[in-house]
Enzyme design. Sequence first.
Site, PDB file in Angstrom:
ATOM      1  N   ASP A  46       0.843  -1.198   0.000  1.00 51.65           N
ATOM      2  CA  ASP A  46       0.000   0.000   0.000  1.00 51.65           C
ATOM      3  C   ASP A  46       0.881   1.253   0.000  1.00 51.65           C
ATOM      4  O   ASP A  46       0.371   2.376  -0.038  1.00 51.65           O
ATOM      5  CB  ASP A  46      -1.021  -0.015   1.140  1.00 51.65           C
ATOM      6  N   SER A  47       2.206   1.052  -0.016  1.00 52.33           N
ATOM      7  CA  SER A  47       3.132   2.172  -0.273  1.00 52.33           C
ATOM      8  C   SER A  47       2.834   2.787  -1.629  1.00 52.33           C
ATOM      9  O   SER A  47       3.341   3.856  -1.957  1.00 52.33           O
ATOM     10  CB  SER A  47       4.583   1.688  -0.207  1.00 52.33           C
ATOM     11  N   ASP A  85      -1.034  -6.167  -0.240  1.00 52.29           N
ATOM     12  CA  ASP A  85      -1.294  -5.514   1.044  1.00 52.29           C
ATOM     13  C   ASP A  85      -2.782  -5.293   1.229  1.00 52.29           C
ATOM     14  O   ASP A  85      -3.475  -4.881   0.291  1.00 52.29           O
ATOM     15  CB  ASP A  85      -0.613  -4.139   1.064  1.00 52.29           C
ATOM     16  N   LYS A 115      -1.082  -9.369   3.049  1.00 53.77           N
ATOM     17  CA  LYS A 115      -0.318  -8.899   4.213  1.00 53.77           C
ATOM     18  C   LYS A 115      -1.175  -7.889   4.965  1.00 53.77           C
ATOM     19  O   LYS A 115      -1.850  -7.073   4.339  1.00 53.77           O
ATOM     20  CB  LYS A 115       0.999  -8.256   3.777  1.00 53.77           C
ATOM     21  N   GLU A 117      -1.165  -5.276   8.665  1.00 50.09           N
ATOM     22  CA  GLU A 117      -0.341  -4.667   9.704  1.00 50.09           C
ATOM     23  C   GLU A 117      -0.983  -4.847  11.072  1.00 50.09           C
ATOM     24  O   GLU A 117      -2.189  -4.607  11.211  1.00 50.09           O
ATOM     25  CB  GLU A 117      -0.189  -3.161   9.433  1.00 50.09           C
ATOM     26  N   GLU A 183       9.478  -3.947  10.263  1.00 49.65           N
ATOM     27  CA  GLU A 183       9.856  -2.656   9.673  1.00 49.65           C
ATOM     28  C   GLU A 183      10.382  -1.721  10.743  1.00 49.65           C
ATOM     29  O   GLU A 183       9.715  -1.492  11.770  1.00 49.65           O
ATOM     30  CB  GLU A 183       8.638  -2.032   8.960  1.00 49.65           C
TER      31      GLU A 183
HETATM   32  O1  KIV Z   1       3.571  -1.064   1.619  1.00 52.27           O
HETATM   33  C1  KIV Z   1       4.743  -1.487   1.563  1.00 52.27           C
HETATM   34  O2  KIV Z   1       5.495  -1.252   0.611  1.00 52.27           O
HETATM   35  C2  KIV Z   1       5.225  -2.265   2.702  1.00 52.27           C
HETATM   36  C3  KIV Z   1       6.688  -2.543   2.777  1.00 52.27           C
HETATM   37  C4  KIV Z   1       7.434  -1.326   3.152  1.00 52.27           C
HETATM   38  C5  KIV Z   1       6.997  -3.671   3.667  1.00 52.27           C
HETATM   39  O3  KIV Z   1       4.464  -2.638   3.536  1.00 52.27           O
END
Ligand code: KIV
Length: 267
Positions: A46-47, A85, A115, A117, A183
């Site tokens: 989600d970056s 994500d 994934k 968080e 992280e």
């Molecule tokens: O969203 C992302 O790119 C991430 C990584 C930094 C692990 O969660």
Amino acid sequence: MPAPVTLRTLQNRYEKQEPITVITAYDATFARLVDEVGIDAILVGDSLGNVIQGFRTTIPVTLDEMVYHTAAVVRATRRAHVIADMPFGSYGASVEDSVRSAARLLKEAGAHAVKLEGGAAFVPDIRRMVDIGIPVMGHLGLTPQSVHKLGGYSVQGRGDAGPQLLQDALALQEAGVYAIVLEMVPADLAIEVTQALRIPTIGIGAGNGTSGQVLVGYDMLGLNDGFSPKFLKRYANLADTVREATATYISEVGDRSFPGPEHSFKR
Ligand code: KIV
């Protein structure tokens, strides 16, 4: 066709203590290139809220957007394991909500895993996902979706927070995650957590004692050159390449040297 990287492949690599390589990608072109050279896993992070959409945080990213970008990555990938994500708000309100969101990422986008968080609070959601066949990767330490709660993007797990992070990692493992991203945590804490688990840890800003590493593709390639955290190594300087190539194009169109005869058709 190369053999696809599966959860078994990753666990085998971990057991042989071979570092696992992960990079983020958000589109088909990037995914094809990193897949071709043998990356183990592609994270559709989600970056993308930061590097693709230009937001200051990852909070505005929607589930529809994650489905769209993940599908593009999956279409271009032959070998790598693809993780999507789960964006902020798409999980955690209820187990049912979390499971439905995760299922969309596998069913509509073709992700191999999701994934999310957070720590022990998400154990019921993770258990249910894993029970119905959705592989889940955890994410501890700096969890950018909680930026407002954390008060910024700083190193996590220092002092008294270290034991809590370890407890969260053990709880996630117990719930069934197959790997955990760590992280921005102190390197010695990342080693302690890695040694306490029987699944891989994937570090970013967590030193070299984790089972693998992940970097944001745009940062690692030097495209996002305004972002310089201590942990980042730039393996290329593509921002300058883009600027120089575009300036040359502007100049050549301006003086009509492009397109020349070699780029033009004859009647
Ligand atoms: O969203 C992302 O790119 C991430 C990584 C930094 C692990 O969660």
